[in-house]
Scaffold this motif. Sequence first.
Motif, PDB file in Angstrom:
ATOM      1  N   UNK A 131       0.842  -1.192   0.000  1.00  0.00           N
ATOM      2  CA  UNK A 131       0.000   0.000   0.000  1.00  0.00           C
ATOM      3  C   UNK A 131       0.878   1.244   0.000  1.00  0.00           C
ATOM      4  N   UNK A 138       0.879   5.638   0.035  1.00  0.00           N
ATOM      5  CA  UNK A 138       0.096   6.825   0.361  1.00  0.00           C
ATOM      6  C   UNK A 138       0.028   7.703  -0.890  1.00  0.00           C
ATOM      7  N   UNK A 165      -7.138  14.714  -0.684  1.00  0.00           N
ATOM      8  CA  UNK A 165      -6.627  13.987   0.476  1.00  0.00           C
ATOM      9  C   UNK A 165      -5.689  12.855   0.054  1.00  0.00           C
ATOM     10  N   UNK A 166      -4.821  12.485   1.003  1.00  0.00           N
ATOM     11  CA  UNK A 166      -3.948  11.328   0.785  1.00  0.00           C
ATOM     12  C   UNK A 166      -4.436  10.184   1.646  1.00  0.00           C
ATOM     13  N   UNK A 167      -4.474   9.004   1.030  1.00  0.00           N
ATOM     14  CA  UNK A 167      -4.822   7.796   1.779  1.00  0.00           C
ATOM     15  C   UNK A 167      -3.998   6.647   1.209  1.00  0.00           C
ATOM     16  N   UNK A 168      -3.897   5.567   1.966  1.00  0.00           N
ATOM     17  CA  UNK A 168      -3.181   4.407   1.415  1.00  0.00           C
ATOM     18  C   UNK A 168      -3.988   3.784   0.282  1.00  0.00           C
ATOM     19  N   UNK A 199     -18.775   9.131   4.561  1.00  0.00           N
ATOM     20  CA  UNK A 199     -17.782   8.729   5.575  1.00  0.00           C
ATOM     21  C   UNK A 199     -17.966   9.512   6.861  1.00  0.00           C
ATOM     22  N   UNK A 226       2.345  15.092   6.499  1.00  0.00           N
ATOM     23  CA  UNK A 226       2.531  13.962   5.588  1.00  0.00           C
ATOM     24  C   UNK A 226       3.474  12.929   6.200  1.00  0.00           C
ATOM     25  N   UNK A 239       1.685  10.893   8.648  1.00  0.00           N
ATOM     26  CA  UNK A 239       0.797   9.945   7.961  1.00  0.00           C
ATOM     27  C   UNK A 239       1.603   8.759   7.423  1.00  0.00           C
ATOM     28  N   UNK A 240       2.734   9.068   6.756  1.00  0.00           N
ATOM     29  CA  UNK A 240       3.587   7.991   6.229  1.00  0.00           C
ATOM     30  C   UNK A 240       4.089   7.091   7.344  1.00  0.00           C
ATOM     31  N   UNK A 289       1.387   4.848   8.366  1.00  0.00           N
ATOM     32  CA  UNK A 289       1.184   3.790   7.355  1.00  0.00           C
ATOM     33  C   UNK A 289       2.296   2.745   7.441  1.00  0.00           C
ATOM     34  N   UNK A 302      -0.587   1.187  10.358  1.00  0.00           N
ATOM     35  CA  UNK A 302      -1.868   1.819  10.718  1.00  0.00           C
ATOM     36  C   UNK A 302      -2.636   2.237   9.462  1.00  0.00           C
ATOM     37  N   UNK A 303      -3.908   2.561   9.668  1.00  0.00           N
ATOM     38  CA  UNK A 303      -4.702   3.215   8.624  1.00  0.00           C
ATOM     39  C   UNK A 303      -4.522   4.717   8.796  1.00  0.00           C
ATOM     40  N   UNK A 304      -4.429   5.436   7.685  1.00  0.00           N
ATOM     41  CA  UNK A 304      -4.181   6.877   7.795  1.00  0.00           C
ATOM     42  C   UNK A 304      -4.948   7.675   6.745  1.00  0.00           C
ATOM     43  N   UNK A 305      -5.155   8.953   7.036  1.00  0.00           N
ATOM     44  CA  UNK A 305      -5.586   9.895   6.004  1.00  0.00           C
ATOM     45  C   UNK A 305      -4.892  11.223   6.249  1.00  0.00           C
ATOM     46  N   UNK A 306      -4.656  11.948   5.172  1.00  0.00           N
ATOM     47  CA  UNK A 306      -4.007  13.273   5.225  1.00  0.00           C
ATOM     48  C   UNK A 306      -4.828  14.209   4.355  1.00  0.00           C
ATOM     49  N   UNK A 307      -5.340  15.242   4.956  1.00  0.00           N
ATOM     50  CA  UNK A 307      -6.224  16.150   4.223  1.00  0.00           C
ATOM     51  C   UNK A 307      -5.703  17.580   4.354  1.00  0.00           C
ATOM     52  N   UNK A 308      -5.278  18.183   3.244  1.00  0.00           N
ATOM     53  CA  UNK A 308      -4.747  19.548   3.335  1.00  0.00           C
ATOM     54  C   UNK A 308      -5.874  20.563   3.258  1.00  0.00           C
ATOM     55  N   UNK A 315     -10.057   4.666   8.297  1.00  0.00           N
ATOM     56  CA  UNK A 315     -10.429   5.995   8.759  1.00  0.00           C
ATOM     57  C   UNK A 315     -11.842   6.339   8.290  1.00  0.00           C
ATOM     58  N   UNK A 322     -12.351  11.960   7.318  1.00  0.00           N
ATOM     59  CA  UNK A 322     -11.054  12.630   7.268  1.00  0.00           C
ATOM     60  C   UNK A 322     -11.161  14.082   7.736  1.00  0.00           C
TER      61      UNK A 322
END
Lengths: 360, 265, 182
Positions: free
Chosen positions: A3, A5, A175-178, A263, C20, C23-24, C27, C31-37, C59, C62
């Motif tokens: 996975x 990001x 947004x960034x997600x895996x 969501x 970021x 978040x990385x 990951x 883990x599960x992650x989200x990054x929202x600017x 997640x 977000x």
Amino acid sequence: MARKLMKGCEAIGEAAIKANCKLFFGYPITPQNEIPEYMSRRLPQVGGTFVQAESEVAASNMLYGAAGAGERVFTSSSSPGISLMQEAVSYMAGSELPVVIVNIMRAGPGLGGILPSQADYFQSTKGGGHGDYRLLVLAPSSVQEAVDLMQDAFDLADHYRNPVMVIADGLIGQMMEPVEFKEDRQPCRSLPSKDWATTGWKGEGRPRAIVNSLFLDPNLLERHNEKLTAKYAEMARNEVRVAEYFTDEDYDLLVVAYGSVARVCLSAIRQLRAEGKRVALVRPISLFPFPTEVIERAANKAGRVLVVELSTGQMLEDVRMAVGKDFPVAFHGRTGGNLVTPDEAREKILAQLAAREASR
Amino acid sequence: MKDKLAFGYPEGLTTGGTHYCPGCTHGIIHRLIAEVIDELGVRERTVGVSPVGCAVLAYNYFSTDYQEASHGRAPAVATGIKRARPDLMVYTYQGDGDLASIGMAEIVHAANRGEKFTVVFVNNAIYGMTGGQMAPTTMPGQVTSTSPRGRELDLAGHPIRMVELISTLHTPAFVARGTVIRPLQAVQTKELLRRAFQYQKEGKCFSMVEILSTCPTNWGMPPAEALNWLEKTMMPYYPLGVFKTPEEGVDRAPLPLCGLQDGGK
Amino acid sequence: MQHEMIFAGFGGQGVLLIGKMIAYAGLNSGKEVSWLPSYGPEMRGGTANCTVVVADEPVGSPVVASPWAVVAMNLPSLDKFEPTVAPGGVLVINTSLINRPAVRTDVRVVNVAANEICNELGNPKGANMVTVGCFVGATEVVPVQQMEDLIRETFAAKPKLIDVNVECFRRGLEVGRAQKAV
């Protein structure tokens, strides 16, 4: 494959490449510029072609030409740009061309703003251009789902010879997600050969290919419309996609929301359920065809529905159509680029639960 | 010795009639294109594109694969086809309202990107299909259904000279203007078309041939008179010739700025 | 377990980058992650912020109204986000650029003079690394090693910057650890 990001816009671009799409035509507009930027970088690496068109009008007509020549092709834009493409969208639907169009929706009307919105629901599901036509419309609620739906979108477009639109709000795009790109992915539908494409006529083997939506004879045009209508009915039978949450348990309120809003609602619902509140969620993934039957069934089990959208109530009309005019349907919408927060969703859900209690 | 066919029906055309009006020169132009396609031996990989206009039904007349385009967008559609399948020979067949009015952005940018297809631009100074409205190429004083007092220059400006406009672009291209009102000029125009298609065949450049054409029906004159009107009225304003080739230099020296140093005299 | 964080500061301070990296790091540690600017006009020279969620489960939203942690690198960010921190949460304040103390008493406040420290280390652009180091030191929200690996990756193209940024991160880490909850 591990996975990774990825930003929604870039993941959408990569998904198109994984779907063997080698052509992109587009024009810059916020908040989706990462898609053309990504394609301009990636397509030459895989032997593809990126063209920055002079306008969305031109980009969408380049799509028409390339799809007519039998190649997989896609474009992306955001709401005002998608409006400019509506002419070509109508022509592509009329000429039965398989293309994929991504709309990273921003708030309108007019120039509006650049923040997230779901106010292009009518435009994409009811026909934004002229004439009787339908697009297959898919709405992801995560970056991974955007990737999966993008790849399916190319198969669906080819299978039905019809434009497919993937609509997401700016949130999904930014947004960034895996994400994971599945190895050995198989097409989700059979892919008929494109013997209708203008690849050069050798005088035999197939009739001369003419990509066209002009039928001056009213009877021929009516027959063409009947053929398209039958195709849309087939899509409606076979392509409903919907996610249900807690609908096989008991619940007093059904929430209907799509995209990123779903969501947010789901977060609020999980929290409420942990507190003993009985709430379920239906999340339409295909907006055309709309999951009318699922919503009708799920709504009847609850007796009350709350629709949440980033608009003043567009999908709301389809939900009302599904449940009938006497059914209690409440609505909560945000516009202007404002988002629904989990706390806000929670409050609206609690208000509906209280209203239901009071009406007993 | 085998018999040699001296004159015949081009393979590039379908048989059967056209919908064009009597005296219209579209038929001649169609034939010239078909002959060039035949002579270059590219019919089996040629795709034509016609947008809205009198040639909207051209897909019925050319025996090649064909795409219909919306009004003005043929250069964008052709861009899509050629970029998707560079092996194809692609041409657009556009009128003056289509190319010089609603499709101005598409033609200029396709030319400027150097898209490797051929544009056949039929200029008859009027909207034919919709019934004779004023076009961007309508002549000064010319009466049309939307310029009933004749084209008024202070309201509508001067007619647009497309090959001159396109030939100012730097990207190498073949840009020329011909007509088909006399046999000799038809032969010359065929040569222009042949060169335009040949450049494409060699993968060289964008090519565009404007062809001055008559519209007796909407001009409201008999065909023979229409030919004379074109010669007397249009040709002085729209000179025939080759404006640009990929081989030669393209930039003209600008005229010197006058009057800056001598007080504006 | 789920952690929601907002990283906020001036455009150019590198708050999107440290978000970021968290978040990385999440990951990379499974883990599960989200990054929202935040995006839009505020990107251009104004304030920038991003919301990061690191969770054991996929997640949900977000978008976060009351985050577990806020990392404020300048005063407008503190003014905007201090009221949103969930009770019992964490508030990291860059005291180099913020001349007022926290108002909230129901959150854990962690102070770091990020600009002074990075200037002292000869890396005037490293305030974000000091700050994120402090945040990780105070909370252990993601593994330290993951963060250091990410710094090396981030600056791989400019090797000269690797060590100074790792140094900034480590100094921040110490400052954070010293203020770790007991």
